[in-house]
Design a protein around this motif. Sequence first.
Motif, PDB file in Angstrom:
ATOM      1  N   SER A 182      92.162 -39.793 -36.398  1.00 25.63           N
ATOM      2  CA  SER A 182      93.046 -39.345 -36.831  1.00 25.63           C
ATOM      3  C   SER A 182      92.671 -38.653 -35.124  1.00 25.63           C
ATOM      4  O   SER A 182      92.263 -38.372 -35.030  1.00 25.63           O
ATOM      5  N   GLY A 183      93.810 -37.804 -35.016  1.00 29.54           N
ATOM      6  CA  GLY A 183      93.988 -37.170 -33.619  1.00 29.54           C
ATOM      7  C   GLY A 183      95.610 -37.175 -32.679  1.00 29.54           C
ATOM      8  O   GLY A 183      96.528 -37.291 -33.590  1.00 29.54           O
ATOM      9  N   ASP A 184      95.574 -36.542 -31.351  1.00 33.14           N
ATOM     10  CA  ASP A 184      96.810 -37.739 -30.941  1.00 33.14           C
ATOM     11  C   ASP A 184      97.091 -38.327 -30.357  1.00 33.14           C
ATOM     12  O   ASP A 184      98.584 -38.816 -30.385  1.00 33.14           O
ATOM     13  N   GLN A 185      96.290 -39.438 -29.990  1.00 36.64           N
ATOM     14  CA  GLN A 185      96.763 -41.395 -29.792  1.00 36.64           C
ATOM     15  C   GLN A 185      95.229 -42.182 -30.930  1.00 36.64           C
ATOM     16  O   GLN A 185      95.104 -42.317 -29.919  1.00 36.64           O
ATOM     17  N   PRO A 186      95.659 -41.626 -32.385  1.00 41.75           N
ATOM     18  CA  PRO A 186      95.308 -42.672 -33.107  1.00 41.75           C
ATOM     19  C   PRO A 186      95.476 -43.671 -32.227  1.00 41.75           C
ATOM     20  O   PRO A 186      94.271 -45.096 -33.232  1.00 41.75           O
ATOM     21  N   LYS A 187      95.635 -44.254 -32.483  1.00 39.30           N
ATOM     22  CA  LYS A 187      96.976 -45.692 -31.762  1.00 39.30           C
ATOM     23  C   LYS A 187      95.520 -46.669 -31.288  1.00 39.30           C
ATOM     24  O   LYS A 187      95.927 -47.843 -31.400  1.00 39.30           O
ATOM     25  N   LEU A 188      95.800 -46.547 -30.460  1.00 38.26           N
ATOM     26  CA  LEU A 188      94.966 -46.482 -28.903  1.00 38.26           C
ATOM     27  C   LEU A 188      93.561 -47.323 -29.825  1.00 38.26           C
ATOM     28  O   LEU A 188      92.964 -47.965 -29.184  1.00 38.26           O
ATOM     29  N   LEU A 189      92.540 -46.717 -30.961  1.00 42.45           N
ATOM     30  CA  LEU A 189      91.896 -47.895 -31.774  1.00 42.45           C
ATOM     31  C   LEU A 189      91.866 -48.861 -32.433  1.00 42.45           C
ATOM     32  O   LEU A 189      91.132 -49.205 -33.194  1.00 42.45           O
ATOM     33  N   ILE A 190      93.364 -49.089 -32.712  1.00 42.80           N
ATOM     34  CA  ILE A 190      93.906 -50.127 -34.017  1.00 42.80           C
ATOM     35  C   ILE A 190      93.586 -51.332 -33.377  1.00 42.80           C
ATOM     36  O   ILE A 190      92.578 -52.156 -34.893  1.00 42.80           O
ATOM     37  N   ASN A 191      93.272 -51.667 -32.089  1.00 42.87           N
ATOM     38  CA  ASN A 191      92.737 -52.737 -31.766  1.00 42.87           C
ATOM     39  C   ASN A 191      91.986 -52.936 -31.956  1.00 42.87           C
ATOM     40  O   ASN A 191      91.411 -54.421 -32.281  1.00 42.87           O
ATOM     41  N   GLN A 192      91.141 -51.854 -31.203  1.00 43.46           N
ATOM     42  CA  GLN A 192      89.323 -52.072 -31.503  1.00 43.46           C
ATOM     43  C   GLN A 192      88.955 -52.261 -33.097  1.00 43.46           C
ATOM     44  O   GLN A 192      87.270 -52.811 -33.829  1.00 43.46           O
ATOM     45  N   ALA A 193      89.562 -51.430 -33.819  1.00 39.42           N
ATOM     46  CA  ALA A 193      89.103 -51.767 -35.199  1.00 39.42           C
ATOM     47  C   ALA A 193      89.186 -53.085 -35.524  1.00 39.42           C
ATOM     48  O   ALA A 193      88.390 -53.204 -36.664  1.00 39.42           O
ATOM     49  N   THR A 194      90.129 -53.521 -35.519  1.00 36.40           N
ATOM     50  CA  THR A 194      90.240 -54.791 -35.959  1.00 36.40           C
ATOM     51  C   THR A 194      89.967 -55.488 -35.844  1.00 36.40           C
ATOM     52  O   THR A 194      89.466 -56.416 -36.392  1.00 36.40           O
TER      53      THR A 194
END
Length: 293
Positions: A182-194
């Motif tokens: 969560s935060g301002d732009q958490p979508k930035l980490l979706i690919n890295q988590a994947t």
Amino acid sequence: MQRLAWLIRVPIEQLKQMADSIQEDRNSYYRHFPIKTGDKVRHIDHPKPELLEVQRRLVRYVLTPMGFGDAAHGGVRGRSPQTNARVHQGKRCVVKMDVKSFFPSVQHTRVYRMFRHEHGFGEDVARLLTRLVTLRRRLPQGAATSPAVANHFAMTVDEQLRPEVERHGLKYTRFIDDLTISGDQPKLLINQATRLLKARGLTLAPEKLKVCPRGSPQEVTGLLVNDAKRVTISRQYRDAVRSSIHKLRSLDRHKWQSAIESIKGKIAYIEQFNKGPAARLRRYLADVTSEGV
């Protein structure tokens, strides 16, 4: 291996015999049964008493002292769905991800390598531990050790995500197989988590990926976190409890007691976060049960 036996206070020969039996015959130390949740059926392997006690000791004296990291909230003493949700209160956006078939995806070879190379156990001890906590070459659903082993297995992902989480000023938690950023732009980490999960042999369930901006319900481990000051129970959960009370009217009377106790427990849980709705549900329950007197 003698140190392991001494640590959990079980003779080494007993541990070896148990490990051999588990691998040779699935039913020797486990009871298998299905559980239906909605449209899904989960296959549970519940340890029989002797193995259950050994696994509980492994969790208490071996797995827990190794530590689970700050991000893990599921299966960790002193942490809960509530502590997990509170981390994400009042954030601009919440991203939720779910690991697909987490326990069955953790294969015995990866568990062995984790014990041997990541935690430094000797070959014999790592092999024995692996045989005591896996079944049919995977983590079993229902074993007392599975949540703790899963937390250690996923901790590498947690630690590798941390630098980017901190760099972008985000918050990250994991409740067993549920990852939340969560935060301002958490979508930035979706690919890295994947990518990190894939490196551990795990995959995300694409249908369970949810991006929740502030204007929509932000639900984390069953609790709404939109409000920065408090977490609340979702209306969907409260409505489901109300529906359960209504269904009492058509339920056989010999099933009433267990159903009522279950409903009371859910109302008590709601009361922790929403006292008004809990009081209304309790009155409704009293009205319905009085009709059956």
